[in-house]
Design a protein around this motif. Sequence first.
Motif, PDB file in Angstrom:
ATOM      1  N   ASP A 175       0.783  -1.168   0.209  1.00 37.47           N
ATOM      2  CA  ASP A 175      -0.167  -0.162  -0.094  1.00 37.47           C
ATOM      3  C   ASP A 175       0.723   1.275   0.043  1.00 37.47           C
ATOM      4  N   ILE A 176       2.233   1.073  -0.382  1.00 36.61           N
ATOM      5  CA  ILE A 176       3.032   2.170  -0.281  1.00 36.61           C
ATOM      6  C   ILE A 176       2.607   3.328  -1.211  1.00 36.61           C
ATOM      7  N   MET A 177       2.025   3.037  -2.153  1.00 37.41           N
ATOM      8  CA  MET A 177       1.665   4.003  -3.360  1.00 37.41           C
ATOM      9  C   MET A 177       0.396   4.664  -2.969  1.00 37.41           C
ATOM     10  N   ASP A 178      -0.500   4.173  -1.959  1.00 37.09           N
ATOM     11  CA  ASP A 178      -1.705   4.902  -1.866  1.00 37.09           C
ATOM     12  C   ASP A 178      -1.509   6.369  -1.572  1.00 37.09           C
ATOM     13  N   PRO A 179      -0.598   7.067  -1.068  1.00 38.01           N
ATOM     14  CA  PRO A 179      -0.726   8.532  -0.905  1.00 38.01           C
ATOM     15  C   PRO A 179      -0.503   9.213  -2.456  1.00 38.01           C
ATOM     16  N   LEU A 180       0.317   8.384  -3.408  1.00 39.88           N
ATOM     17  CA  LEU A 180       0.508   9.023  -4.479  1.00 39.88           C
ATOM     18  C   LEU A 180      -0.286   8.779  -5.669  1.00 39.88           C
ATOM     19  N   MET A 181      -1.470   8.036  -5.264  1.00 35.72           N
ATOM     20  CA  MET A 181      -2.563   7.763  -6.661  1.00 35.72           C
ATOM     21  C   MET A 181      -2.944   8.962  -6.816  1.00 35.72           C
ATOM     22  N   ASP A 182      -3.435   9.793  -6.133  1.00 34.69           N
ATOM     23  CA  ASP A 182      -4.137  11.065  -6.596  1.00 34.69           C
ATOM     24  C   ASP A 182      -3.141  11.974  -7.177  1.00 34.69           C
ATOM     25  N   PRO A 183      -1.927  12.448  -6.681  1.00 36.41           N
ATOM     26  CA  PRO A 183      -1.227  13.235  -7.484  1.00 36.41           C
ATOM     27  C   PRO A 183      -0.705  12.800  -8.514  1.00 36.41           C
ATOM     28  N   LEU A 184      -0.358  11.373  -8.610  1.00 39.42           N
ATOM     29  CA  LEU A 184       0.339  10.805  -9.953  1.00 39.42           C
ATOM     30  C   LEU A 184      -0.642  10.509 -11.061  1.00 39.42           C
ATOM     31  N   GLY A 185      -1.946  10.011 -10.410  1.00 40.81           N
ATOM     32  CA  GLY A 185      -2.769   9.356 -11.298  1.00 40.81           C
ATOM     33  C   GLY A 185      -4.019  10.195 -11.431  1.00 40.81           C
ATOM     34  N   GLY A 186      -4.263  11.425 -10.669  1.00 40.16           N
ATOM     35  CA  GLY A 186      -5.755  12.053 -10.873  1.00 40.16           C
ATOM     36  C   GLY A 186      -5.799  12.702 -12.147  1.00 40.16           C
ATOM     37  N   GLU A 187      -4.890  13.257 -12.795  1.00 38.29           N
ATOM     38  CA  GLU A 187      -4.872  13.970 -13.898  1.00 38.29           C
ATOM     39  C   GLU A 187      -3.626  13.728 -14.771  1.00 38.29           C
ATOM     40  N   PRO A 188      -3.610  13.869 -16.185  1.00 38.46           N
ATOM     41  CA  PRO A 188      -2.508  13.599 -16.989  1.00 38.46           C
ATOM     42  C   PRO A 188      -1.312  14.333 -16.752  1.00 38.46           C
ATOM     43  N   LEU A 189      -0.132  13.901 -16.622  1.00 43.37           N
ATOM     44  CA  LEU A 189       1.195  14.363 -16.417  1.00 43.37           C
ATOM     45  C   LEU A 189       2.121  14.411 -17.616  1.00 43.37           C
ATOM     46  N   ASP A 190       3.091  15.166 -17.489  1.00 42.72           N
ATOM     47  CA  ASP A 190       4.397  15.253 -18.402  1.00 42.72           C
ATOM     48  C   ASP A 190       5.450  15.388 -17.861  1.00 42.72           C
ATOM     49  N   VAL A 191       6.437  14.765 -18.534  1.00 47.28           N
ATOM     50  CA  VAL A 191       8.008  15.135 -18.015  1.00 47.28           C
ATOM     51  C   VAL A 191       8.539  16.207 -18.790  1.00 47.28           C
ATOM     52  N   PHE A 192       9.091  17.154 -17.693  1.00 51.65           N
ATOM     53  CA  PHE A 192       9.350  18.424 -18.261  1.00 51.65           C
ATOM     54  C   PHE A 192      10.953  18.307 -18.322  1.00 51.65           C
ATOM     55  N   HIS A 193      11.446  17.571 -17.337  1.00 53.57           N
ATOM     56  CA  HIS A 193      12.705  17.482 -17.259  1.00 53.57           C
ATOM     57  C   HIS A 193      13.361  15.810 -17.023  1.00 53.57           C
ATOM     58  N   TRP A 240      13.880  12.613 -13.092  1.00 55.34           N
ATOM     59  CA  TRP A 240      12.562  13.194 -13.863  1.00 55.34           C
ATOM     60  C   TRP A 240      12.045  14.295 -13.065  1.00 55.34           C
ATOM     61  N   GLY A 241      11.687  15.184 -13.931  1.00 56.73           N
ATOM     62  CA  GLY A 241      10.863  16.207 -13.322  1.00 56.73           C
ATOM     63  C   GLY A 241       9.407  15.926 -13.880  1.00 56.73           C
ATOM     64  N   LEU A 242       8.227  16.123 -13.280  1.00 54.39           N
ATOM     65  CA  LEU A 242       6.926  15.990 -13.788  1.00 54.39           C
ATOM     66  C   LEU A 242       6.110  16.997 -13.319  1.00 54.39           C
ATOM     67  N   GLY A 243       5.112  17.437 -13.901  1.00 51.93           N
ATOM     68  CA  GLY A 243       3.729  18.226 -13.437  1.00 51.93           C
ATOM     69  C   GLY A 243       2.542  17.890 -14.129  1.00 51.93           C
ATOM     70  N   LEU A 244       1.503  18.665 -13.885  1.00 54.50           N
ATOM     71  CA  LEU A 244       0.347  18.460 -14.512  1.00 54.50           C
ATOM     72  C   LEU A 244       0.583  19.045 -16.174  1.00 54.50           C
ATOM     73  N   ARG A 245      -0.074  18.005 -16.946  1.00 56.76           N
ATOM     74  CA  ARG A 245       0.260  18.598 -18.428  1.00 56.76           C
ATOM     75  C   ARG A 245      -0.560  19.628 -18.782  1.00 56.76           C
TER      76      ARG A 245
END
Lengths: 157, 396
Positions: free
Chosen positions: B166-184, B306-311
């Motif tokens: 369950d270690i990914m649970d706190p990341l599911m929304d930030p990483l999976g809630g909206e499309p992301l892109d890799v900017f770095h 990697w650096g990622l943020g909302l697309r």
Amino acid sequence: MEKELAQLLDKEAIFDLIRVTAARLDDEALEEWLTLFAPDSFYEIAAASPEIQSAMSWWKSSREELEKILSEVTEHVRDPGKRLHLVTPILAEINGNNASAISHFSITRTDTDGRSSLYVAGRYEDELVKIDGRWLYASHRAVLDTRMVEPFTHLPL
Amino acid sequence: MAVSAGSEIPDLPETHYLDNRIYFDQEIYSQEQSDVFAKVWLFVCHESELAQPGDFRTTLAAGKPVVIVRGQDDVIRTFYNICRHRASPVVRSDAGNATEFQCFYHLWTYGLDGACTGITKPAGYKAVNLDRSKLGLIPIRTETIAGLVFICLNEDAPDLKTFLGDIMDPLMDPLGGEPLDVFHFHKADIATNWKLWQDNNSERYHSMLHVINRKTQPWVKGKTSPMKLRLGENGHSGYWSDGVAEVDYAAGGYAGVSSGILPGLRENEMRVINLFPDTMVNIRSNVIRIDRMVPISPGCTRIEWWGLGLRDVSEEVRSERLRHHNMFWGPAGRNLGEDIIAVEEQWAAMSADVVRYSILAREEELNPTDDANLRAYYQEWGRLTGRAPNAPFDAV
């Protein structure tokens, strides 16, 4: 003839600015380095990644932001290596009180044992503005060919 | 006052110290490739790097060259990047888009699903009835979670979800809630052992190294905090708060970097997870940093960042989060350089083998500077290698 001479003098003044910029960083004369920037200018380190097939900005700061960042440099734990710029101005295109310039650069790093190695290579892509008879950077961009930079520095390149 | 020798075994529980030779012994390093990296799930890239059918990425996993590709059927697959003919690399670039893969050496061709689709001058193999249907690229297990692509070289390992718990649970929304892109993305070969970078990423005690953290993170110097260590299964750990624990950017004079907050996060919130064995996901409000380690030798580690943020955000938000990212984590950032210097100089001194043991003995009820997550990590390392982290050369 007078106009051509003025252009030559401007070009030499711009090339001189580019050389002095490098020397200021090598000497870590950061306050003096900042005086080479116009009030609304910015500094940037740009690079590219074939892995994500994209250009990137590794550092982009306005003159005001630079002032704060550079004033805090000595608070950091820093790489003790000494860096030396080797800069070759290539061209300057002057249009009145504005100009664009390109220079090639490499930076060597000498570690505390005295071993020197190539640190980074790239080119400066500069926009300049003449204020009160003095050429200053409107933007000073270090565009890197090098993508693996190590060890890192807290200083501009 | 009597001073103990550096090789004297610490008077501590066995779980609370490490034998530093695990960081520079060649035999242990080699064993880690086969018994750790080749046995567990490894993060390799973000799925947005493989957005279109035919998009591919290449990298190393457990020292082996691999290619990850999105097929025409939209399925992400991974193969060893090695031709079945004479073992040359099939793909020679870091990333790109392909309709098929063709080995540059003798021009054998493979589909995006790995099938061998073409052998040049096939008549030459007629006498031996060479069956190309058995000569596809060798597949590697591939799964994704919250946009993160993982591979596993071990056919017998449990699935990704079981590995992560369950270690990914706190990341599911930030990483999976909206499309992301890799900017770095950048990488560097640093002169240290790969585990020392993972340790640096996991333990919060070293936050005091960073002047910017001392200024902006109230819990760095404080005794208790809503920020708590979280111990997951299989050596994973995390670091986040269930209450309010804000990074105080204004205290450092760095306000105005947090717009475009990721889903599920509070303003100025941090969440970090450290995945066994080699990955960190670190989130600050609007930006995600992912570290991955590629061991090159006992004293050299390639780190990929990697650096990622909302697309789907404005240019203004992109610019702000880039400043945020670069200020802490960029190649010329305030924190990253300090961490690199720390682990490089640590490894050089440690390799002298004068101070034989590292002390992981902080117990602080899972407050941030507790060493509990390091202890859990090395228990898992010990389970996989069959070596006690505090006595790795003793008979098991």
